[in-house]
Scaffold this motif. Structure first.
Motif, PDB file in Angstrom:
ATOM      1  N   VAL A  44       0.834  -1.204   0.000  1.00  0.00           N
ATOM      2  CA  VAL A  44       0.000   0.000   0.000  1.00  0.00           C
ATOM      3  C   VAL A  44       0.870   1.256   0.000  1.00  0.00           C
ATOM      4  CG1 VAL A  44      -1.680   1.342   1.321  1.00  0.00           C
ATOM      5  CG2 VAL A  44      -1.995  -1.114   1.066  1.00  0.00           C
ATOM      6  N   ILE A  45       1.886   1.289   0.849  1.00  0.00           N
ATOM      7  CA  ILE A  45       2.764   2.456   0.931  1.00  0.00           C
ATOM      8  C   ILE A  45       3.495   2.663  -0.398  1.00  0.00           C
ATOM      9  CG2 ILE A  45       4.772   3.464   2.087  1.00  0.00           C
ATOM     10  CD1 ILE A  45       2.147   3.425   3.772  1.00  0.00           C
ATOM     11  N   LEU A  46       3.988   1.595  -0.993  1.00  0.00           N
ATOM     12  CA  LEU A  46       4.661   1.713  -2.293  1.00  0.00           C
ATOM     13  C   LEU A  46       3.684   2.131  -3.384  1.00  0.00           C
ATOM     14  CD1 LEU A  46       7.121  -1.318  -2.205  1.00  0.00           C
ATOM     15  CD2 LEU A  46       7.690   1.122  -2.104  1.00  0.00           C
ATOM     16  N   PHE A  47       2.448   1.677  -3.304  1.00  0.00           N
ATOM     17  CA  PHE A  47       1.429   2.092  -4.263  1.00  0.00           C
ATOM     18  C   PHE A  47       1.223   3.602  -4.189  1.00  0.00           C
ATOM     19  CE2 PHE A  47      -2.896   3.063  -5.557  1.00  0.00           C
ATOM     20  CZ  PHE A  47      -3.018   2.366  -6.748  1.00  0.00           C
ATOM     21  N   TYR A  48       1.072   4.120  -2.975  1.00  0.00           N
ATOM     22  CA  TYR A  48       0.901   5.571  -2.819  1.00  0.00           C
ATOM     23  C   TYR A  48       2.147   6.329  -3.280  1.00  0.00           C
ATOM     24  CZ  TYR A  48      -3.462   5.079  -0.166  1.00  0.00           C
ATOM     25  OH  TYR A  48      -4.746   4.817   0.222  1.00  0.00           O
ATOM     26  N   ALA A  49       3.329   5.812  -2.963  1.00  0.00           N
ATOM     27  CA  ALA A  49       4.566   6.480  -3.372  1.00  0.00           C
ATOM     28  C   ALA A  49       4.698   6.509  -4.897  1.00  0.00           C
ATOM     29  CB  ALA A  49       5.770   5.772  -2.753  1.00  0.00           C
ATOM     30  N   ASP A  50       4.282   5.439  -5.563  1.00  0.00           N
ATOM     31  CA  ASP A  50       4.365   5.373  -7.023  1.00  0.00           C
ATOM     32  C   ASP A  50       3.274   6.192  -7.711  1.00  0.00           C
ATOM     33  OD1 ASP A  50       6.589   3.730  -7.015  1.00  0.00           O
ATOM     34  OD2 ASP A  50       5.416   1.880  -7.164  1.00  0.00           O
ATOM     35  N   ASN A  51       2.071   6.208  -7.133  1.00  0.00           N
ATOM     36  CA  ASN A  51       0.931   6.824  -7.808  1.00  0.00           C
ATOM     37  C   ASN A  51       0.579   8.230  -7.329  1.00  0.00           C
ATOM     38  OD1 ASN A  51      -0.120   4.689  -9.706  1.00  0.00           O
ATOM     39  ND2 ASN A  51       0.071   3.532  -7.805  1.00  0.00           N
ATOM     40  N   SER A  52       1.100   8.642  -6.182  1.00  0.00           N
ATOM     41  CA  SER A  52       0.836   9.995  -5.670  1.00  0.00           C
ATOM     42  C   SER A  52       2.111  10.652  -5.144  1.00  0.00           C
ATOM     43  CB  SER A  52      -0.204   9.933  -4.546  1.00  0.00           C
ATOM     44  OG  SER A  52      -1.418   9.419  -4.992  1.00  0.00           O
ATOM     45  N   PRO A  53       3.191  10.591  -5.911  1.00  0.00           N
ATOM     46  CA  PRO A  53       4.443  11.169  -5.386  1.00  0.00           C
ATOM     47  C   PRO A  53       4.357  12.669  -5.166  1.00  0.00           C
ATOM     48  CG  PRO A  53       4.683  10.665  -7.710  1.00  0.00           C
ATOM     49  CD  PRO A  53       3.357  10.092  -7.266  1.00  0.00           C
ATOM     50  N   ASP A  54       3.548  13.352  -5.957  1.00  0.00           N
ATOM     51  CA  ASP A  54       3.400  14.803  -5.805  1.00  0.00           C
ATOM     52  C   ASP A  54       2.715  15.175  -4.492  1.00  0.00           C
ATOM     53  OD1 ASP A  54       1.187  13.475  -7.057  1.00  0.00           O
ATOM     54  OD2 ASP A  54       0.303  15.429  -7.501  1.00  0.00           O
ATOM     55  N   LYS A  55       1.934  14.261  -3.940  1.00  0.00           N
ATOM     56  CA  LYS A  55       1.265  14.520  -2.664  1.00  0.00           C
ATOM     57  C   LYS A  55       2.099  14.039  -1.474  1.00  0.00           C
ATOM     58  CE  LYS A  55      -3.337  14.101  -4.653  1.00  0.00           C
ATOM     59  NZ  LYS A  55      -3.146  13.389  -5.908  1.00  0.00           N
ATOM     60  N   LEU A  56       2.827  12.953  -1.662  1.00  0.00           N
ATOM     61  CA  LEU A  56       3.590  12.348  -0.567  1.00  0.00           C
ATOM     62  C   LEU A  56       4.936  13.034  -0.353  1.00  0.00           C
ATOM     63  CD1 LEU A  56       3.699  10.103   1.547  1.00  0.00           C
ATOM     64  CD2 LEU A  56       4.589   8.580  -0.216  1.00  0.00           C
ATOM     65  N   PHE A  57       5.564  13.454  -1.440  1.00  0.00           N
ATOM     66  CA  PHE A  57       6.908  14.031  -1.351  1.00  0.00           C
ATOM     67  C   PHE A  57       6.918  15.500  -1.740  1.00  0.00           C
ATOM     68  CE2 PHE A  57       7.497   9.529  -2.592  1.00  0.00           C
ATOM     69  CZ  PHE A  57       8.146   9.080  -1.460  1.00  0.00           C
ATOM     70  N   ASN A  58       7.909  16.200  -1.208  1.00  0.00           N
ATOM     71  CA  ASN A  58       8.187  17.569  -1.615  1.00  0.00           C
ATOM     72  C   ASN A  58       9.702  17.651  -1.791  1.00  0.00           C
ATOM     73  OD1 ASN A  58       8.134  20.263  -2.180  1.00  0.00           O
ATOM     74  ND2 ASN A  58       7.747  20.916  -0.081  1.00  0.00           N
ATOM     75  N   GLY A  59      10.155  17.520  -3.023  1.00  0.00           N
ATOM     76  CA  GLY A  59      11.582  17.438  -3.276  1.00  0.00           C
ATOM     77  C   GLY A  59      12.120  16.114  -2.770  1.00  0.00           C
ATOM     78  N   LEU A  75       5.194   8.157  10.742  1.00  0.00           N
ATOM     79  CA  LEU A  75       6.177   8.545   9.738  1.00  0.00           C
ATOM     80  C   LEU A  75       7.404   7.639   9.805  1.00  0.00           C
ATOM     81  CD1 LEU A  75       6.840  10.517   7.453  1.00  0.00           C
ATOM     82  CD2 LEU A  75       7.890  12.008   9.152  1.00  0.00           C
ATOM     83  N   ARG A  76       7.818   7.256  10.997  1.00  0.00           N
ATOM     84  CA  ARG A  76       8.959   6.342  11.150  1.00  0.00           C
ATOM     85  C   ARG A  76       8.671   4.996  10.484  1.00  0.00           C
ATOM     86  NH1 ARG A  76       9.947   7.400  17.291  1.00  0.00           N
ATOM     87  NH2 ARG A  76      10.991   9.417  17.176  1.00  0.00           N
ATOM     88  N   ILE A  77       7.460   4.497  10.638  1.00  0.00           N
ATOM     89  CA  ILE A  77       7.092   3.228  10.008  1.00  0.00           C
ATOM     90  C   ILE A  77       7.154   3.365   8.493  1.00  0.00           C
ATOM     91  CG2 ILE A  77       5.184   1.609   9.633  1.00  0.00           C
ATOM     92  CD1 ILE A  77       4.369   2.143  12.580  1.00  0.00           C
ATOM     93  N   ILE A  78       6.587   4.448   7.976  1.00  0.00           N
ATOM     94  CA  ILE A  78       6.590   4.677   6.529  1.00  0.00           C
ATOM     95  C   ILE A  78       8.018   4.862   6.021  1.00  0.00           C
ATOM     96  CG2 ILE A  78       5.889   6.299   4.720  1.00  0.00           C
ATOM     97  CD1 ILE A  78       3.266   6.670   6.342  1.00  0.00           C
ATOM     98  N   GLU A  79       8.828   5.604   6.741  1.00  0.00           N
ATOM     99  CA  GLU A  79      10.221   5.811   6.342  1.00  0.00           C
ATOM    100  C   GLU A  79      10.980   4.492   6.273  1.00  0.00           C
ATOM    101  OE1 GLU A  79      11.620   8.627   9.254  1.00  0.00           O
ATOM    102  OE2 GLU A  79      11.400  10.296   7.853  1.00  0.00           O
ATOM    103  N   SER A  80      10.745   3.611   7.233  1.00  0.00           N
ATOM    104  CA  SER A  80      11.447   2.327   7.221  1.00  0.00           C
ATOM    105  C   SER A  80      11.032   1.485   6.012  1.00  0.00           C
ATOM    106  CB  SER A  80      11.215   1.563   8.527  1.00  0.00           C
ATOM    107  OG  SER A  80       9.880   1.146   8.637  1.00  0.00           O
ATOM    108  N   LEU A  81       9.775   1.608   5.599  1.00  0.00           N
ATOM    109  CA  LEU A  81       9.318   0.860   4.426  1.00  0.00           C
ATOM    110  C   LEU A  81       9.840   1.459   3.127  1.00  0.00           C
ATOM    111  CD1 LEU A  81       5.646   0.219   5.504  1.00  0.00           C
ATOM    112  CD2 LEU A  81       7.436  -1.489   5.266  1.00  0.00           C
ATOM    113  N   LEU A  82      10.009   2.762   3.104  1.00  0.00           N
ATOM    114  CA  LEU A  82      10.471   3.439   1.889  1.00  0.00           C
ATOM    115  C   LEU A  82      11.977   3.678   1.891  1.00  0.00           C
ATOM    116  CD1 LEU A  82       7.633   6.065   1.307  1.00  0.00           C
ATOM    117  CD2 LEU A  82       8.019   3.913   0.107  1.00  0.00           C
ATOM    118  N   ASN A  83      12.694   3.082   2.844  1.00  0.00           N
ATOM    119  CA  ASN A  83      14.140   3.229   2.905  1.00  0.00           C
ATOM    120  C   ASN A  83      14.758   2.722   1.599  1.00  0.00           C
ATOM    121  OD1 ASN A  83      16.712   3.685   3.800  1.00  0.00           O
ATOM    122  ND2 ASN A  83      16.806   1.836   5.051  1.00  0.00           N
TER     123      ASN A  83
END
Length: 90
Positions: A44-59, A75-83
């Motif tokens: 799920v987290i990777l899906f959001y990162a791939d499909n909504s990067p403009d909303k999830l990330f800023n630079g 945020l720590r949990i998400i960061e560990s998954l997106l490491n």
């Protein structure tokens, strides 16, 4: 994957950053209450990162609204998954 979203009542394509933050809260809370597995959370987290990067990330960092809404522990949990995850620039 979208069937998984329907089954767990997650929005696959949130319209705004605030709605994405709400979905991230819901997903991480479902994980911590053992309603979904570690692998499901990762997908799920990777899906959001791939499909909504403009909303999830800023630079090279997470969007400040996401950081404020979801809190430090989630945020720590998400960061560990997106490491090591590298999002595409559009």
């Amino acid at each position: 994957m979208e069937e998984f979203f329907d089954t767990h009542n997650y929005i696959a394509y949130p319209e705004t950053i605030v709605k994405l933050a709400r979905e991230l809260i819901k997903v991480v809370d479902d994980y911590t209450s053992r309603k979904i597995t570690n692998e499901d959370l990762r997908k799920v987290i990777l899906f959001y990162a791939d499909n909504s990067p403009d909303k999830l990330f800023n630079g090279s960092d997470y969007n400040i609204t996401i950081k404020r809404k979801i809190g430090v522990k989630r945020l720590r949990i998400i960061e560990s998954l997106l490491n090591g995850y590298q999002h595409r620039l559009r």
